[in-house]
Design a protein around this motif. Structure first.
Motif, PDB file in Angstrom:
ATOM      1  N   THR A  44       0.851  -1.109  -0.232  1.00 31.51           N
ATOM      2  CA  THR A  44      -0.209  -0.122   0.228  1.00 31.51           C
ATOM      3  C   THR A  44       0.803   1.056   0.094  1.00 31.51           C
ATOM      4  N   PHE A  45       1.094   2.212  -0.829  1.00 32.18           N
ATOM      5  CA  PHE A  45       1.765   3.356  -1.384  1.00 32.18           C
ATOM      6  C   PHE A  45       1.281   4.552  -0.617  1.00 32.18           C
ATOM      7  N   ASP A  46       1.825   5.343   0.270  1.00 32.70           N
ATOM      8  CA  ASP A  46       1.893   6.199   1.408  1.00 32.70           C
ATOM      9  C   ASP A  46       2.308   7.784   0.299  1.00 32.70           C
ATOM     10  N   ARG A  47       1.606   8.867   1.709  1.00 33.73           N
ATOM     11  CA  ARG A  47       2.341  10.027   0.944  1.00 33.73           C
ATOM     12  C   ARG A  47       4.194   9.859   0.547  1.00 33.73           C
ATOM     13  N   ARG A  48       5.038   8.652   0.913  1.00 33.27           N
ATOM     14  CA  ARG A  48       6.142   8.989   1.001  1.00 33.27           C
ATOM     15  C   ARG A  48       6.484   8.705  -0.395  1.00 33.27           C
ATOM     16  N   GLN A  49       5.292   8.342  -1.422  1.00 32.17           N
ATOM     17  CA  GLN A  49       5.793   7.528  -2.404  1.00 32.17           C
ATOM     18  C   GLN A  49       4.661   8.366  -3.264  1.00 32.17           C
ATOM     19  N   GLN A  50       4.401   9.490  -2.729  1.00 26.89           N
ATOM     20  CA  GLN A  50       3.655  10.174  -3.702  1.00 26.89           C
ATOM     21  C   GLN A  50       4.529  11.485  -5.389  1.00 26.89           C
ATOM     22  N   GLY A  51       4.066  11.021  -6.279  1.00 25.71           N
ATOM     23  CA  GLY A  51       4.146  11.475  -6.991  1.00 25.71           C
ATOM     24  C   GLY A  51       3.313  13.056  -7.223  1.00 25.71           C
ATOM     25  N   ALA A  52       1.703  13.092  -8.552  1.00 26.66           N
ATOM     26  CA  ALA A  52       0.966  13.408  -8.984  1.00 26.66           C
ATOM     27  C   ALA A  52       0.406  13.491  -7.614  1.00 26.66           C
ATOM     28  N   PRO A  53      -0.319  14.553  -6.783  1.00 30.55           N
ATOM     29  CA  PRO A  53      -1.217  14.638  -5.649  1.00 30.55           C
ATOM     30  C   PRO A  53      -2.172  13.194  -5.299  1.00 30.55           C
ATOM     31  N   GLY A  54      -2.253  12.275  -4.519  1.00 27.24           N
ATOM     32  CA  GLY A  54      -3.082  10.669  -4.083  1.00 27.24           C
ATOM     33  C   GLY A  54      -2.723   9.485  -5.333  1.00 27.24           C
ATOM     34  N   ILE A  55      -0.924   9.765  -5.843  1.00 24.25           N
ATOM     35  CA  ILE A  55      -1.123   8.809  -7.035  1.00 24.25           C
ATOM     36  C   ILE A  55       0.504   8.215  -6.538  1.00 24.25           C
ATOM     37  N   ALA A  56       0.838   7.336  -6.363  1.00 24.39           N
ATOM     38  CA  ALA A  56       2.400   6.266  -6.573  1.00 24.39           C
ATOM     39  C   ALA A  56       2.742   6.929  -7.774  1.00 24.39           C
ATOM     40  N   HIS A  57       4.846   7.294  -7.320  1.00 25.04           N
ATOM     41  CA  HIS A  57       5.491   8.091  -8.725  1.00 25.04           C
ATOM     42  C   HIS A  57       5.725   6.833  -8.959  1.00 25.04           C
ATOM     43  N   GLY A  58       5.504   6.981 -10.311  1.00 23.12           N
ATOM     44  CA  GLY A  58       6.365   5.947 -11.616  1.00 23.12           C
ATOM     45  C   GLY A  58       7.676   4.920 -10.653  1.00 23.12           C
ATOM     46  N   GLY A  59       8.600   5.885 -10.261  1.00 19.99           N
ATOM     47  CA  GLY A  59       9.928   5.138  -9.353  1.00 19.99           C
ATOM     48  C   GLY A  59       9.519   4.075  -8.491  1.00 19.99           C
ATOM     49  N   ALA A  60       8.945   4.515  -7.645  1.00 20.37           N
ATOM     50  CA  ALA A  60       8.315   3.722  -6.599  1.00 20.37           C
ATOM     51  C   ALA A  60       7.647   2.098  -6.927  1.00 20.37           C
ATOM     52  N   VAL A  61       6.788   1.893  -8.368  1.00 21.47           N
ATOM     53  CA  VAL A  61       5.793   1.520  -8.458  1.00 21.47           C
ATOM     54  C   VAL A  61       7.339   0.401  -9.233  1.00 21.47           C
ATOM     55  N   THR A  62       8.026   1.445  -9.580  1.00 21.36           N
ATOM     56  CA  THR A  62       8.716   0.527 -10.437  1.00 21.36           C
ATOM     57  C   THR A  62       9.807  -0.573  -9.311  1.00 21.36           C
ATOM     58  N   THR A  63      10.059   0.537  -8.050  1.00 19.41           N
ATOM     59  CA  THR A  63      10.668  -0.812  -7.092  1.00 19.41           C
ATOM     60  C   THR A  63       9.931  -1.430  -6.873  1.00 19.41           C
ATOM     61  N   VAL A  64       8.841  -1.654  -6.718  1.00 24.29           N
ATOM     62  CA  VAL A  64       7.991  -2.423  -6.383  1.00 24.29           C
ATOM     63  C   VAL A  64       7.966  -3.857  -6.952  1.00 24.29           C
ATOM     64  N   LEU A  65       7.921  -3.342  -8.723  1.00 24.20           N
ATOM     65  CA  LEU A  65       7.791  -4.508  -9.735  1.00 24.20           C
ATOM     66  C   LEU A  65       9.023  -5.113  -9.500  1.00 24.20           C
ATOM     67  N   ASP A  66      10.275  -4.630  -9.872  1.00 30.16           N
ATOM     68  CA  ASP A  66      11.753  -4.659  -9.781  1.00 30.16           C
ATOM     69  C   ASP A  66      12.210  -5.828  -8.631  1.00 30.16           C
ATOM     70  N   ASP A  67      11.294  -5.391  -7.426  1.00 25.04           N
ATOM     71  CA  ASP A  67      11.740  -6.457  -6.497  1.00 25.04           C
ATOM     72  C   ASP A  67      11.037  -7.555  -5.996  1.00 25.04           C
TER      73      ASP A  67
END
Ligand code: MFK
Length: 135
Positions: free
Chosen positions: A17-40
């Protein structure tokens, strides 16, 4: 983001569950954070494959906004192997099982000495890892 991953047969599954620490646009996860999860998630397949390897490249398609504070699931599987090249894929899904992001990754099998370049002691559990992996 509290990513939890587990091996389920030849698939890796997890929750995040992404939270404000991974925010990109307001309310939406940054693509880099999403990529980190997929890479992991795909990297965790290396346990299943019994092969030490590293990400050579990862391609991510962002299909829909990954909303903060919404529980997501991730799943990863191996799709093929060609010598040292491991072809791995992962998907991130929302509560409605809609795919919000998916990745295709190329990992390259390496000797354990590769990780020693970091200058840190390697985990005890890694000794013998990949000893029987095909080159
Ligand atoms: C569960 C425990 C998890 C343990 C940790 C796992 C790691 C977690 C995931 C990561 O985040 S890893 C960190 C990010 N990745 C790196 O730091 C990797 C940095 N890059 C390297 O160390 C080297 O570039 C690499 C080992 C990937 C490749 O170098 P090599 O010298 O071994 O490969 P070489 O150049 O001889 O190429 C071998 C083949 O791979 C191909 N290749 C290499 N890099 C490529 C690339 N980036 N894209 C596409 N193809 C690539 C190359 O064309 C060639 O193809 P062919 O055999 O068909 O000629």
């Amino acid at each position: 983001m509290g990513l939890r991953l587990r091996v389920d047969g030849d698939v890796v599954r997890g929750e995040v569950t992404f939270d404000r620490r991974q925010q990109g646009a307001p309310g939406i996860a940054h693509g880099g954070a999403v990529t980190t999860v997929l890479d992991d998630a795909v990297a965790s397949l290396l346990v299943v494959l019994e092969t030490p390897a590293v990400t050579a490249n990862i391609h991510v398609d962002f299909r829909a906004p990954t909303l903060l504070h919404h529980p997501m699931t991730v799943e990863a599987r191996a799709t093929g192997r060609d010598g040292r090249k491991l072809h791995l894929t992962a998907r991130l899904l929302d509560e409605r099982a809609t795919v919000v992001a998916e990745a295709q990754a190329l990992f390259l099998a390496v000797d354990l000495e590769h990780f020693a370049k970091g200058g840190e002691a390697l985990p005890e559990a890694w000794s013998g890892w990949g000893a029987n992996a095909p080159g």
